[in-house]
Motif scaffolding. Structure first.
Motif, mmCIF file in Angstrom:
data_model
loop_
_atom_site.group_PDB
_atom_site.id
_atom_site.type_symbol
_atom_site.label_atom_id
_atom_site.label_comp_id
_atom_site.label_asym_id
_atom_site.label_seq_id
_atom_site.Cartn_x
_atom_site.Cartn_y
_atom_site.Cartn_z
ATOM 1 N N PRO A 111 9.674 9.715 -35.942
ATOM 2 C CA PRO A 111 10.070 8.308 -35.889
ATOM 3 C C PRO A 111 9.944 7.642 -37.253
ATOM 4 O O PRO A 111 9.071 7.985 -38.045
ATOM 5 C CB PRO A 111 9.080 7.704 -34.882
ATOM 6 C CG PRO A 111 7.887 8.599 -34.948
ATOM 7 C CD PRO A 111 8.424 9.976 -35.200
ATOM 8 N N ARG A 112 10.818 6.714 -37.524
ATOM 9 C CA ARG A 112 10.834 6.021 -38.816
ATOM 10 C C ARG A 112 9.994 4.758 -38.738
ATOM 11 O O ARG A 112 10.227 3.898 -37.890
ATOM 12 C CB ARG A 112 12.267 5.682 -39.213
ATOM 13 C CG ARG A 112 12.400 5.048 -40.584
ATOM 14 C CD ARG A 112 13.851 5.043 -41.011
ATOM 15 N NE ARG A 112 14.029 4.477 -42.343
ATOM 16 C CZ ARG A 112 15.143 4.562 -43.054
ATOM 17 N NH1 ARG A 112 16.197 5.185 -42.528
ATOM 18 N NH2 ARG A 112 15.232 4.035 -44.248
ATOM 19 N N SER A 113 8.988 4.655 -39.646
ATOM 20 C CA SER A 113 8.105 3.488 -39.632
ATOM 21 C C SER A 113 8.006 2.807 -40.989
ATOM 22 O O SER A 113 7.222 1.890 -41.171
ATOM 23 C CB SER A 113 6.705 3.905 -39.177
ATOM 24 O OG SER A 113 6.163 4.895 -40.048
ATOM 25 N N GLY A 114 8.781 3.261 -41.941
ATOM 26 C CA GLY A 114 8.764 2.670 -43.277
ATOM 27 C C GLY A 114 9.744 3.394 -44.170
ATOM 28 O O GLY A 114 10.518 4.239 -43.714
ATOM 29 N N TRP B 91 12.819 8.444 -46.793
ATOM 30 C CA TRP B 91 13.859 8.788 -45.834
ATOM 31 C C TRP B 91 15.201 8.934 -46.521
ATOM 32 O O TRP B 91 16.006 9.802 -46.177
ATOM 33 C CB TRP B 91 13.949 7.713 -44.748
ATOM 34 C CG TRP B 91 12.840 7.762 -43.760
ATOM 35 C CD1 TRP B 91 11.650 7.074 -43.826
ATOM 36 C CD2 TRP B 91 12.785 8.541 -42.566
ATOM 37 N NE1 TRP B 91 10.863 7.385 -42.747
ATOM 38 C CE2 TRP B 91 11.533 8.274 -41.944
ATOM 39 C CE3 TRP B 91 13.659 9.433 -41.950
ATOM 40 C CZ2 TRP B 91 11.159 8.874 -40.745
ATOM 41 C CZ3 TRP B 91 13.281 10.023 -40.751
ATOM 42 C CH2 TRP B 91 12.047 9.753 -40.167
ATOM 43 N N ASN C 13 2.949 1.592 -45.126
ATOM 44 C CA ASN C 13 3.548 0.366 -44.610
ATOM 45 C C ASN C 13 5.050 0.467 -44.846
ATOM 46 O O ASN C 13 5.572 1.561 -45.088
ATOM 47 C CB ASN C 13 2.933 -0.878 -45.277
ATOM 48 C CG ASN C 13 2.946 -0.783 -46.800
ATOM 49 O OD1 ASN C 13 3.926 -0.355 -47.405
ATOM 50 N ND2 ASN C 13 1.839 -1.167 -47.425
ATOM 51 N N HIS C 14 5.754 -0.634 -44.826
ATOM 52 C CA HIS C 14 7.216 -0.591 -44.931
ATOM 53 C C HIS C 14 7.703 -0.135 -46.315
ATOM 54 O O HIS C 14 8.826 0.361 -46.441
ATOM 55 C CB HIS C 14 7.804 -1.962 -44.611
ATOM 56 C CG HIS C 14 7.721 -2.324 -43.158
ATOM 57 N ND1 HIS C 14 8.320 -1.577 -42.172
ATOM 58 C CD2 HIS C 14 7.071 -3.335 -42.526
ATOM 59 C CE1 HIS C 14 8.071 -2.107 -40.995
ATOM 60 N NE2 HIS C 14 7.296 -3.171 -41.181
ATOM 61 N N ALA D 90 4.539 7.055 -44.226
ATOM 62 C CA ALA D 90 4.489 5.637 -44.591
ATOM 63 C C ALA D 90 3.122 5.010 -44.345
ATOM 64 O O ALA D 90 2.527 5.181 -43.279
ATOM 65 C CB ALA D 90 5.553 4.876 -43.813
#
Length: 227
Positions: free
Chosen positions: A122-125, A87, A132-133, A130
């Motif tokens: 949407p931002r998920s990591g 991101w 995971n983070h 992603a």
């Protein structure tokens, strides 16, 4: 693996390296892979517009397959490079990409379509795709997801099937068709040599170049007809 000729050739190449190592270790006397002929499947081709639209329609909004598609088509980068994008690599206009194949770090302007699309994701990591983070999804996992979409729309197999790398090719041809010169295309795709850019854009350049002499011929014929 005759329907996936590039993967087949890659396997042969890896096997040949292993066999050369075995020869060096004196485990075997010769490399048995050295005379295996590579398969041919033609050049990558620009994806037909109807196939692009079909892929879009088959993807759920903001799905990983659609994100990869938009990144590859919008930036002209390889799939692995698109998968690893974070991101923080996007400032709203420019995308920073470290190319896995060349290790080159480039900044590519994102066209308005891509800018608008990324705002809906949407931002998920830390990464666009992603796992995971902190980590991005594995390349093979993403490829399988894309293959499922390609199978659903009937373009997974066959001699003239469009392949995901064709998104990069489509981006390059689109630039060539818009009149962008090879240096300009190179600044987007990040190819190290102009000869590679030429390989991608030769068809589009030839198509555009054919218009001028054909138009001149038609105009010349009209001038003769007036005499």
């Amino acid at each position: 693996m005759q329907n996936t000729w590039s993967k087949a050739n890659e396997r042969v190449g890896v096997l040949s390296i292993l066999m050369r190592h075995a020869v060096d270790l004196e485990w075997i006397d010769r490399n048995p892979v050295v005379n295996v002929e590579k398969l041919t499947g033609g050049e990558y081709e620009r994806r037909p517009e109807e196939k692009l639209k079909a892929f879009e329609a088959a993807c759920a909004d903001a799905s990983l397959e659609r994100i990869l598609y938009e990144l590859a088509l919008g930036t002209g980068q390889r799939l692995g490079d698109c998968i690893s994008v974070k991101w923080t690599d996007f400032d709203g206009e420019y995308m920073t990409v470290v190319q896995e194949k060349t290790s080159a770090k480039i900044q590519v302007y994102s066209p308005p379509r891509l800018q608008c699309f990324l705002k809906t994701v949407p931002r998920s990591g830390a990464h666009r795709l992603a796992k995971n983070h902190t980590r991005h999804m594995g390349k093979r996992h993403v490829q399988k997801k894309v293959e499922a979409i390609r199978e659903a729309i009937g373009v997974l197999s066959g001699a003239n099937r469009p392949v995901p790398h064709g998104w990069r090719y489509t981006a390059a041809i689109g630039l060539a068709g818009a009149g962008v010169d090879m240096r300009g295309i190179q600044s987007v795709t990040g190819h190290k040599t102009l000869s590679m850019v030429q390989k991608y854009t030769a068809q589009a350049n030839q198509k555009a170049a054919s218009r001028r002499p054909q138009t001149a011929r038609e105009q010349g014929g009209k001038e003769k007809g007036k005499r």
